[in-house]
Motif scaffolding. Structure first.
Motif, PDB file in Angstrom:
ATOM      1  N   ASP A 101     -30.047 -26.750  10.999  1.00 24.82           N
ATOM      2  CA  ASP A 101     -29.559 -28.043  10.519  1.00 24.82           C
ATOM      3  C   ASP A 101     -30.573 -28.766   9.641  1.00 24.82           C
ATOM      4  OD1 ASP A 101     -27.144 -27.731  11.846  1.00 24.82           O
ATOM      5  OD2 ASP A 101     -27.865 -28.685  13.676  1.00 24.82           O
ATOM      6  N   LYS A 105     -29.883 -29.943   5.908  1.00 25.60           N
ATOM      7  CA  LYS A 105     -30.016 -31.356   5.557  1.00 25.60           C
ATOM      8  C   LYS A 105     -30.733 -31.509   4.217  1.00 25.60           C
ATOM      9  CE  LYS A 105     -31.763 -35.813   7.186  1.00 25.60           C
ATOM     10  NZ  LYS A 105     -32.452 -36.538   8.290  1.00 25.60           N
ATOM     11  N   THR A 128     -25.025 -26.163  13.194  1.00 24.72           N
ATOM     12  CA  THR A 128     -24.205 -26.762  14.238  1.00 24.72           C
ATOM     13  C   THR A 128     -23.345 -27.850  13.592  1.00 24.72           C
ATOM     14  OG1 THR A 128     -25.748 -28.539  14.846  1.00 24.72           O
ATOM     15  CG2 THR A 128     -26.106 -26.366  15.859  1.00 24.72           C
ATOM     16  N   SER A 129     -22.684 -28.632  14.409  1.00 23.73           N
ATOM     17  CA  SER A 129     -21.855 -29.713  13.882  1.00 23.73           C
ATOM     18  C   SER A 129     -22.681 -30.731  13.096  1.00 23.73           C
ATOM     19  CB  SER A 129     -21.117 -30.420  15.031  1.00 23.73           C
ATOM     20  OG  SER A 129     -22.034 -30.946  15.975  1.00 23.73           O
ATOM     21  N   GLN A 130     -23.962 -30.862  13.456  1.00 21.51           N
ATOM     22  CA  GLN A 130     -24.839 -31.785  12.732  1.00 21.51           C
ATOM     23  C   GLN A 130     -25.025 -31.337  11.284  1.00 21.51           C
ATOM     24  OE1 GLN A 130     -28.670 -32.447  14.574  1.00 21.51           O
ATOM     25  NE2 GLN A 130     -29.480 -33.553  12.802  1.00 21.51           N
ATOM     26  N   GLN A 133     -21.952 -32.051   9.323  1.00 19.22           N
ATOM     27  CA  GLN A 133     -21.874 -33.468   8.954  1.00 19.22           C
ATOM     28  C   GLN A 133     -22.699 -33.759   7.706  1.00 19.22           C
ATOM     29  OE1 GLN A 133     -23.515 -36.221  11.824  1.00 19.22           O
ATOM     30  NE2 GLN A 133     -22.315 -37.912  11.031  1.00 19.22           N
ATOM     31  N   GLU A 134     -23.886 -33.161   7.622  1.00 22.83           N
ATOM     32  CA  GLU A 134     -24.743 -33.358   6.446  1.00 22.83           C
ATOM     33  C   GLU A 134     -24.054 -32.817   5.193  1.00 22.83           C
ATOM     34  OE1 GLU A 134     -27.415 -35.027   6.369  1.00 22.83           O
ATOM     35  OE2 GLU A 134     -28.070 -35.147   8.455  1.00 22.83           O
ATOM     36  N   GLY A 159     -17.643 -30.120  14.100  1.00 25.09           N
ATOM     37  CA  GLY A 159     -18.160 -29.860  12.758  1.00 25.09           C
ATOM     38  C   GLY A 159     -17.041 -29.697  11.741  1.00 25.09           C
ATOM     39  N   GLU A 162     -15.595 -32.963  10.571  1.00 23.59           N
ATOM     40  CA  GLU A 162     -16.392 -33.604   9.523  1.00 23.59           C
ATOM     41  C   GLU A 162     -16.019 -33.058   8.145  1.00 23.59           C
ATOM     42  OE1 GLU A 162     -18.412 -36.042   9.897  1.00 23.59           O
ATOM     43  OE2 GLU A 162     -18.798 -36.102  12.050  1.00 23.59           O
TER      44      GLU A 162
END
Length: 253
Positions: A101, A105, A128-130, A133-134, A159, A162
């Motif tokens: 992630d 990012k 991951t879902s993070q 999201q980015e 994820g 998002e």
């Protein structure tokens, strides 16, 4: 490097760190190579390539997706910074590199400003879902990316939610691979709703989906809803669904 070749394919060649740096330096000065493929690059090699990208004016495709590569988030961050200054690279393959992630990012921040990159391959990169999201936030600003592959990552329904949300507004993305990400019926529903508003997506791969009984259910929920959207004028040209009737849990590779 020879000034007559346009492709450098070293995916079967094990390069030392010093050799990686030498190749990167040569690419910085080369004016013919448009496609480069490597299989043994780590963070140090990625850093050297990043420096090359700042100066190189001909490379359009950089492929680091082979399994021997071990570019992690630091290497991805270096490459992301380089992309801001690069005006030629259109395709970046990072599949199989554990950038995670944090690495995504950095790439996502670059995508907000980059106006050249059209294809980004991030399958099997420990997202991951993070990370999703980015990427979703970046897609709200990016106007050039047409292909995004994030399959074989642990995105889950969260994820995908998002990415599905941004699909409602994105007017550029044409190809999206979200196969083998732990998707369930809930995630599929989010995608289906997003596709009712999306007007550009042509290819969508959702792979195996947990909890679905038959292909007919998937077709009715997603493909049919999509093809009937906007009074039947919108059509998904390719919608690939691989189904296993014995499949009950998400698979990850």
């Amino acid at each position: 490097l020879n000034q007559f070749f346009t492709t450098l394919d070293a995916h079967n060649t094990r390069l030392s760190v010093e050799a990686q740096k030498e190749v990167a330096l040569a690419l910085a000065e080369n004016t013919k190579i448009k496609k480069a493929i490597f299989a043994t690059f780590g963070d140090e090699g990625a850093k050297a390539i990043a420096t090359t990208l700042k100066n190189n004016a001909t490379l359009t495709i950089l492929n680091l997706q082979y399994q021997k590569n071990e570019v992690e988030y630091k290497g991805a961050e270096e490459r992301a910074v380089a992309l801001i200054d690069n005006n030629t690279l259109t395709s970046l393959f990072l599949c199989g590199n554990p950038i995670g992630d944090y690495g995504v990012k950095a790439l996502a921040e670059t995508l907000k400003r980059n106006k050249i990159l059209t294809a980004l391959y991030l399958s099997r990169t420990s997202l991951t879902s993070q990370g999703a999201q980015e990427l979703a936030v970046a897609l709200r600003y990016n106007k050039t990316l047409t292909c995004l592959k994030v399959g074989n990552n642990s995105l889950g329904d969260k994820g995908i939610n998002e990415l599905a949300y941004v699909l409602r507004q994105n007017k550029t993305l044409e190809t999206l691979f979200i196969d083998k990400v732990g998707l369930t019926y809930e995630g599929i529903n989010d995608v289906a709703i997003a596709l009712r508003r999306n007007e550009t997506l042509v290819t969508l791969d959702i792979g195996l989906v947990a909890g679905l009984k038959s292909n007919a259910m998937v077709s009715k929920l997603t493909l049919c809803d999509t093809m009937l959207n906007d009074n039947g004028t919108k059509e998904i040209a390719v919608f690939k669904i691989q189904h296993d009737s014995n499949f009950t849990q998400p698979r990850h590779e």
